[in-house]
Design a protein around this motif. Sequence first.
Motif, PDB file in Angstrom:
ATOM      1  N   GLY A   1       0.339  -9.798 -11.116  1.00  0.00           N
ATOM      2  CA  GLY A   1       0.595  -8.392 -11.595  1.00  0.00           C
ATOM      3  C   GLY A   1      -0.143  -8.259 -12.933  1.00  0.00           C
ATOM      4  O   GLY A   1      -0.946  -9.172 -13.250  1.00  0.00           O
ATOM      5  N   ASP A   2       0.278  -7.178 -13.938  1.00  0.00           N
ATOM      6  CA  ASP A   2      -0.283  -7.090 -14.980  1.00  0.00           C
ATOM      7  C   ASP A   2       0.296  -8.053 -15.881  1.00  0.00           C
ATOM      8  O   ASP A   2       1.319  -8.252 -15.942  1.00  0.00           O
ATOM      9  CB  ASP A   2      -0.019  -5.821 -15.535  1.00  0.00           C
ATOM     10  N   THR A   3      -0.587  -8.307 -16.793  1.00  0.00           N
ATOM     11  CA  THR A   3      -0.588  -9.449 -18.086  1.00  0.00           C
ATOM     12  C   THR A   3      -0.256  -8.620 -19.319  1.00  0.00           C
ATOM     13  O   THR A   3       0.162  -9.590 -20.136  1.00  0.00           O
ATOM     14  CB  THR A   3      -1.708 -10.597 -18.073  1.00  0.00           C
ATOM     15  N   ASP A   4      -0.418  -7.249 -19.187  1.00  0.00           N
ATOM     16  CA  ASP A   4      -0.540  -6.859 -20.421  1.00  0.00           C
ATOM     17  C   ASP A   4      -1.517  -7.399 -21.568  1.00  0.00           C
ATOM     18  O   ASP A   4      -1.250  -7.529 -22.800  1.00  0.00           O
ATOM     19  CB  ASP A   4       1.098  -6.490 -21.206  1.00  0.00           C
ATOM     20  N   MET A   5      -2.709  -7.359 -20.909  1.00  0.00           N
ATOM     21  CA  MET A   5      -3.727  -8.073 -21.766  1.00  0.00           C
ATOM     22  C   MET A   5      -3.609  -9.198 -22.142  1.00  0.00           C
ATOM     23  O   MET A   5      -3.901  -9.458 -23.434  1.00  0.00           O
ATOM     24  CB  MET A   5      -4.405  -6.896 -22.671  1.00  0.00           C
ATOM     25  N   GLY A   6      -2.974 -10.278 -21.756  1.00  0.00           N
ATOM     26  CA  GLY A   6      -3.009 -11.524 -22.128  1.00  0.00           C
ATOM     27  C   GLY A   6      -1.415 -11.867 -22.615  1.00  0.00           C
ATOM     28  O   GLY A   6      -1.191 -13.027 -22.902  1.00  0.00           O
ATOM     29  N   SER A   7      -0.675 -10.953 -22.870  1.00  0.00           N
ATOM     30  CA  SER A   7       0.600 -11.112 -23.696  1.00  0.00           C
ATOM     31  C   SER A   7       1.835 -11.432 -22.779  1.00  0.00           C
ATOM     32  O   SER A   7       2.812 -11.688 -23.178  1.00  0.00           O
ATOM     33  CB  SER A   7       0.865 -10.101 -24.593  1.00  0.00           C
ATOM     34  N   LYS A   8       1.617 -11.387 -21.611  1.00  0.00           N
ATOM     35  CA  LYS A   8       2.904 -11.453 -20.643  1.00  0.00           C
ATOM     36  C   LYS A   8       2.455 -12.503 -19.181  1.00  0.00           C
ATOM     37  O   LYS A   8       1.248 -12.661 -19.092  1.00  0.00           O
ATOM     38  CB  LYS A   8       3.437 -10.237 -20.038  1.00  0.00           C
ATOM     39  N   VAL A   9       3.325 -13.102 -18.831  1.00  0.00           N
ATOM     40  CA  VAL A   9       3.227 -13.608 -17.647  1.00  0.00           C
ATOM     41  C   VAL A   9       3.086 -12.893 -16.495  1.00  0.00           C
ATOM     42  O   VAL A   9       4.264 -12.155 -16.288  1.00  0.00           O
ATOM     43  CB  VAL A   9       4.325 -14.900 -17.421  1.00  0.00           C
ATOM     44  N   PRO A  10       2.407 -12.972 -15.628  1.00  0.00           N
ATOM     45  CA  PRO A  10       2.202 -12.055 -14.387  1.00  0.00           C
ATOM     46  C   PRO A  10       2.974 -12.291 -13.417  1.00  0.00           C
ATOM     47  O   PRO A  10       3.485 -13.700 -12.994  1.00  0.00           O
ATOM     48  CB  PRO A  10       0.593 -12.021 -14.011  1.00  0.00           C
ATOM     49  N   LYS A  11       3.666 -11.355 -12.683  1.00  0.00           N
ATOM     50  CA  LYS A  11       4.725 -11.609 -11.526  1.00  0.00           C
ATOM     51  C   LYS A  11       3.715 -11.511 -10.152  1.00  0.00           C
ATOM     52  O   LYS A  11       2.569 -10.955 -10.121  1.00  0.00           O
ATOM     53  CB  LYS A  11       5.713 -10.280 -11.250  1.00  0.00           C
ATOM     54  N   LYS A  12       4.295 -12.161  -9.460  1.00  0.00           N
ATOM     55  CA  LYS A  12       3.447 -12.465  -8.041  1.00  0.00           C
ATOM     56  C   LYS A  12       4.140 -11.287  -7.024  1.00  0.00           C
ATOM     57  O   LYS A  12       5.253 -10.968  -6.962  1.00  0.00           O
ATOM     58  CB  LYS A  12       3.886 -13.848  -7.344  1.00  0.00           C
ATOM     59  N   ILE A  13       3.166 -10.572  -6.349  1.00  0.00           N
ATOM     60  CA  ILE A  13       3.500  -9.308  -5.874  1.00  0.00           C
ATOM     61  C   ILE A  13       2.954  -9.462  -4.365  1.00  0.00           C
ATOM     62  O   ILE A  13       1.812  -9.911  -4.075  1.00  0.00           O
ATOM     63  CB  ILE A  13       2.889  -8.096  -6.651  1.00  0.00           C
ATOM     64  N   LEU A  14       3.740  -9.040  -3.588  1.00  0.00           N
ATOM     65  CA  LEU A  14       3.319  -9.140  -1.937  1.00  0.00           C
ATOM     66  C   LEU A  14       3.199  -7.845  -1.437  1.00  0.00           C
ATOM     67  O   LEU A  14       4.059  -7.028  -1.772  1.00  0.00           O
ATOM     68  CB  LEU A  14       4.272  -9.885  -1.188  1.00  0.00           C
ATOM     69  N   THR A  15       2.179  -7.430  -0.792  1.00  0.00           N
ATOM     70  CA  THR A  15       1.981  -6.108  -0.288  1.00  0.00           C
ATOM     71  C   THR A  15       1.709  -6.310   1.371  1.00  0.00           C
ATOM     72  O   THR A  15       0.961  -7.216   1.547  1.00  0.00           O
ATOM     73  CB  THR A  15       0.669  -5.460  -0.731  1.00  0.00           C
ATOM     74  N   LYS A  16       2.336  -5.507   2.155  1.00  0.00           N
ATOM     75  CA  LYS A  16       2.130  -5.271   3.566  1.00  0.00           C
ATOM     76  C   LYS A  16       1.958  -3.937   4.028  1.00  0.00           C
ATOM     77  O   LYS A  16       2.368  -2.921   3.410  1.00  0.00           O
ATOM     78  CB  LYS A  16       3.348  -5.932   4.383  1.00  0.00           C
ATOM     79  N   GLY A  17       0.980  -4.024   4.858  1.00  0.00           N
ATOM     80  CA  GLY A  17       0.738  -2.507   5.500  1.00  0.00           C
ATOM     81  C   GLY A  17      -0.374  -2.711   6.629  1.00  0.00           C
ATOM     82  O   GLY A  17      -0.408  -3.361   7.453  1.00  0.00           O
ATOM     83  N   ILE A  18      -1.040  -1.752   6.706  1.00  0.00           N
ATOM     84  CA  ILE A  18      -2.023  -1.276   8.121  1.00  0.00           C
ATOM     85  C   ILE A  18      -3.531  -1.186   7.292  1.00  0.00           C
ATOM     86  O   ILE A  18      -3.704  -1.035   6.173  1.00  0.00           O
ATOM     87  CB  ILE A  18      -1.711  -0.346   8.793  1.00  0.00           C
ATOM     88  N   PHE A  19      -4.364  -1.346   8.305  1.00  0.00           N
ATOM     89  CA  PHE A  19      -5.889  -1.149   7.868  1.00  0.00           C
ATOM     90  C   PHE A  19      -6.557  -0.538   8.784  1.00  0.00           C
ATOM     91  O   PHE A  19      -6.334  -0.559  10.014  1.00  0.00           O
ATOM     92  CB  PHE A  19      -6.550  -2.358   7.135  1.00  0.00           C
ATOM     93  N   TYR A  20      -7.691  -0.209   8.501  1.00  0.00           N
ATOM     94  CA  TYR A  20      -8.643   0.667   9.652  1.00  0.00           C
ATOM     95  C   TYR A  20     -10.037   0.173   9.045  1.00  0.00           C
ATOM     96  O   TYR A  20     -10.455   0.182   7.966  1.00  0.00           O
ATOM     97  CB  TYR A  20      -8.486   1.890   9.337  1.00  0.00           C
ATOM     98  N   ALA A  21     -10.971   0.116   9.760  1.00  0.00           N
ATOM     99  CA  ALA A  21     -12.339  -0.009   9.626  1.00  0.00           C
ATOM    100  C   ALA A  21     -13.456   0.402  10.649  1.00  0.00           C
ATOM    101  O   ALA A  21     -13.028   0.341  11.930  1.00  0.00           O
ATOM    102  CB  ALA A  21     -12.761  -1.414   9.031  1.00  0.00           C
ATOM    103  N   LYS A  22     -14.701   0.413  10.575  1.00  0.00           N
ATOM    104  CA  LYS A  22     -15.750   0.705  11.521  1.00  0.00           C
ATOM    105  C   LYS A  22     -16.745  -0.064  11.227  1.00  0.00           C
ATOM    106  O   LYS A  22     -17.132  -0.683  10.250  1.00  0.00           O
ATOM    107  CB  LYS A  22     -16.355   2.343  11.042  1.00  0.00           C
ATOM    108  N   ILE A  23     -17.267  -0.714  12.413  1.00  0.00           N
ATOM    109  CA  ILE A  23     -18.370  -1.686  12.629  1.00  0.00           C
ATOM    110  C   ILE A  23     -19.561  -0.871  12.790  1.00  0.00           C
ATOM    111  O   ILE A  23     -19.926  -0.025  13.600  1.00  0.00           O
ATOM    112  CB  ILE A  23     -18.056  -2.499  13.832  1.00  0.00           C
ATOM    113  N   GLN A  24     -20.586  -1.107  11.972  1.00  0.00           N
ATOM    114  CA  GLN A  24     -21.703  -0.352  11.759  1.00  0.00           C
ATOM    115  C   GLN A  24     -22.990  -1.107  11.984  1.00  0.00           C
ATOM    116  O   GLN A  24     -23.048  -2.149  11.686  1.00  0.00           O
ATOM    117  CB  GLN A  24     -21.995   0.430  10.739  1.00  0.00           C
TER     118      GLN A  24
END
Length: 306
Positions: free
Chosen positions: A283-306
């Motif tokens: 996550g955000d470090t507030d430009m170096g002043s904080k320790v970043p938190k670990k974030i997990l994201t889950k969802g879907i995706f779509y793509a086209k092959i060209q």
Amino acid sequence: MKFTAAATVAFAASANAFAPATTGNRATQLNAMKDDFAKVGAAALAGAAIFGATMPAQAITKSELNQLSYLQVKGTGLANRCSEVIGEDTITPKGGSRIVDLCIEPKAWAVEEEIGKGGKTEKKFVNSKVMTRQTYTLEGIEGSIKTDGGVITFVEEEGIDYAPTTVQLPGGERVPFLFTVKELVAKGNGGAFKPGFQMGGDFSVPSYRTGLFLDPKGRGGTTGYDMAVALPGLQSGEEGDAELFKENNKTFDVGQGRIEMEVNKVNAEESEIGGVFVASQPGDTDMGSKVPKKILTKGIFYAKIQ
């Protein structure tokens, strides 16, 4: 209660899509990230499922979406959704093929926190609620496809590949982060896109804020004051200066994340693929002043092959 149970079952069913089709390093990494989500707990997953259920439930394909006018899309939330794919075909990319119109839509978020119990603390992922309006989906991403030794490798090059996002923990704390897949190099486990195909890799996570950002005391990375003007006594280079060193000296931190994707729908006629993903990033470090938190994201995706 019936809705909660149904939402929990639906979320659990979608998680089954992450079951590895083959053994090996890729399946191990995918399972590891899946296990991180499992640590959130049944109650947290139920909450995430309920939140995800607030999204429009009716699926819409890319061709159907292209038929809608601006006014028909405006205010509906469709612009923040990835298109669905119908079919279970196989697409084998040729030399010079590209992935275009890659869309990545998060559905659930979890943040790693230190939980204290019985005088001990342990790290667990807790369910969180997105606070950002419907602008957190990545869209229009494209890049080249390389096939080395019969294995597909996707190299991300351009597109709307970042989205400032904020999630809120149950206690009210808000965690900002830059949801992104910049400079992603994703290696697959085969030479063709088909249901069960998996690919994943690391990507760069730029700073949530740029050098032109000024904090409440007017300090910035490339502009603004060098110190908090109201506290000169604590910033004289003598004792006490270290306390504000990180706040005064802003940095543009670049972290590293990882995403694992699994294809579950392929439409060869339209050259479309769709599936699910799990991503992990700091996550955000507030430009170096904080320790970043670990974030997990889950969802879907779509793509086209060209």
